[in-house]
Design a protein around this motif. Structure first.
Motif, PDB file in Angstrom:
ATOM      1  N   LEU A 171       0.824  -1.213   0.000  1.00  0.00           N
ATOM      2  CA  LEU A 171       0.000   0.000   0.000  1.00  0.00           C
ATOM      3  C   LEU A 171       0.857   1.262   0.000  1.00  0.00           C
ATOM      4  N   PHE A 172       1.741   1.389   0.968  1.00  0.00           N
ATOM      5  CA  PHE A 172       2.556   2.597   1.065  1.00  0.00           C
ATOM      6  C   PHE A 172       3.661   2.626   0.002  1.00  0.00           C
ATOM      7  N   GLY A 173       4.054   1.441  -0.461  1.00  0.00           N
ATOM      8  CA  GLY A 173       5.114   1.376  -1.458  1.00  0.00           C
ATOM      9  C   GLY A 173       4.671   1.748  -2.854  1.00  0.00           C
ATOM     10  N   THR A 174       3.373   1.592  -3.147  1.00  0.00           N
ATOM     11  CA  THR A 174       2.870   1.898  -4.491  1.00  0.00           C
ATOM     12  C   THR A 174       2.087   3.205  -4.557  1.00  0.00           C
ATOM     13  N   ALA A 175       1.558   3.671  -3.425  1.00  0.00           N
ATOM     14  CA  ALA A 175       0.721   4.872  -3.426  1.00  0.00           C
ATOM     15  C   ALA A 175       1.388   6.106  -4.026  1.00  0.00           C
ATOM     16  N   PRO A 181      -6.089   5.640  -3.823  1.00  0.00           N
ATOM     17  CA  PRO A 181      -7.252   4.811  -4.169  1.00  0.00           C
ATOM     18  C   PRO A 181      -6.885   3.553  -4.958  1.00  0.00           C
ATOM     19  N   LEU A 182      -6.038   3.712  -5.969  1.00  0.00           N
ATOM     20  CA  LEU A 182      -5.651   2.546  -6.761  1.00  0.00           C
ATOM     21  C   LEU A 182      -4.742   1.618  -5.964  1.00  0.00           C
ATOM     22  N   ALA A 183      -3.893   2.181  -5.115  1.00  0.00           N
ATOM     23  CA  ALA A 183      -3.019   1.351  -4.275  1.00  0.00           C
ATOM     24  C   ALA A 183      -3.842   0.484  -3.331  1.00  0.00           C
ATOM     25  N   ILE A 184      -4.955   1.018  -2.833  1.00  0.00           N
ATOM     26  CA  ILE A 184      -5.840   0.242  -1.965  1.00  0.00           C
ATOM     27  C   ILE A 184      -6.417  -0.950  -2.728  1.00  0.00           C
ATOM     28  N   TRP A 218      -4.759   3.608   5.316  1.00  0.00           N
ATOM     29  CA  TRP A 218      -4.313   4.837   4.645  1.00  0.00           C
ATOM     30  C   TRP A 218      -4.835   6.066   5.367  1.00  0.00           C
ATOM     31  N   ARG A 219      -6.067   6.014   5.822  1.00  0.00           N
ATOM     32  CA  ARG A 219      -6.625   7.148   6.554  1.00  0.00           C
ATOM     33  C   ARG A 219      -5.854   7.392   7.850  1.00  0.00           C
ATOM     34  N   CYS A 220      -5.499   6.341   8.538  1.00  0.00           N
ATOM     35  CA  CYS A 220      -4.769   6.482   9.805  1.00  0.00           C
ATOM     36  C   CYS A 220      -3.267   6.664   9.589  1.00  0.00           C
ATOM     37  N   ARG A 221      -2.804   6.402   8.359  1.00  0.00           N
ATOM     38  CA  ARG A 221      -1.389   6.506   8.007  1.00  0.00           C
ATOM     39  C   ARG A 221      -0.521   5.579   8.867  1.00  0.00           C
TER      40      ARG A 221
END
Length: 264
Positions: A171-175, A181-184, A218-221
């Motif tokens: 998630l964090f590596g592609t965002a 949104p797409l990473a999710i 992602w919202r909570c990071r």
């Protein structure tokens, strides 16, 4: 023909060279995640532990050692190695890698609201034979609370690896390259596919669960929010299945609930 192949190779190199740094890192993350899953499925498998390594952890019950091996290697290949790639190779900060505390107050609030739903939902789900035949995965844990607690403690390390691989590393590596949104969505796909052998209800719910957990993280990071949610979900599922096994409780009504709780 050789000249044509040389031209194709040069064009490919130019395309790769033209990628942005974020895109190159995203490619590395996706390839690394794929390789880590393959390695874990092979070297980390319970079969590899029992028949190739011959119980190196020294547990009296080799079958239990195989589960400990599976859980431990998931923690290493899913958490330790991916975190090292982001922190050491990419030189990201823990926050960039999804390892910070993030919005922990929101995370705790959502967890508190979610857990009662898990208790009720898993109670209903374990009334089906499909779940009772699979949980806990190490079935002897149902008959010994000491084994049950040890098994669940080892399982926690598994969940840290499982959650970080998808909700952290991917998630964090592609965002940064493709957007959150797409990473999710991207991290949900392999997560759901790896549920293919689960009972149908769990398999299909994994798509919704993957999207929801990805969005929440992602919202909570911070990926940490996903660990207690998923780990508690499995712990409670295992517990209800165990209580039904020990007491013979059937159904989902108050009488069955009293029977199950009476077996503690």
């Amino acid at each position: 023909m050789i000249d044509r192949l040389r031209g194709e190779w040069q064009e490919l190199r130019a395309s790769v060279a033209g990628l942005s740094p974020n895109a190159r890192r995203a490619a590395i993350v996706l390839i690394a995640a794929t390789l880590l899953v393959l390695v874990h499925l092979q070297v980390g498998s319970r079969r590899f532990y029992r028949f190739t390594l011959d119980n190196p952890l020294g547990f009296e019950e080799a079958a239990f050692g195989a589960w400990a091996w599976w859980f431990g290697t998931q923690g290493i290949f899913g958490f330790v190695v991916p975190a090292a790639i982001l922190l050491l190779a990419f030189r990201w900060t823990p926050r960039q890698a999804g390892l910070g505390l993030g919005d922990w107050k929101l995370a705790l609030g959502i967890t508190a609201l979610y857990l009662p739903l898990v208790v009720i939902g898993t109670w209903i789900l374990t009334d089906g034979t499909g779940f009772q035949e699979q949980y806990p995965h190490y079935l002897p844990a149902r008959d010994d609370w000491g084994i049950f607690l040890t098994y669940e403690a080892l399982f926690l390390f598994y969940w840290i690896g499982w959650e970080y691989l998808w909700r952290g590393f991917v998630l964090f590596g592609t965002a940064p390259a493709i957007g959150a949104p797409l990473a999710i969505v991207v991290q949900t796909v392999p997560f759901a596919i790896l549920h293919a052998q689960k009972p149908p209800a769990e398999a299909y719910l994994s798509v919704l669960g993957g999207l929801a957990l990805g969005a929440l993280v992602w919202r909570c990071r911070s990926f940490w929010i996903a660990v207690p949610i998923h780990a508690a979900q499995m712990l409670i599922l295992d517990w209800w299945a165990t209580m039904r096994h020990r007491t013979g409780a059937e159904g989902i009504g108050l009488e069955a609930l009293a029977q199950a709780l009476g077996g503690t």
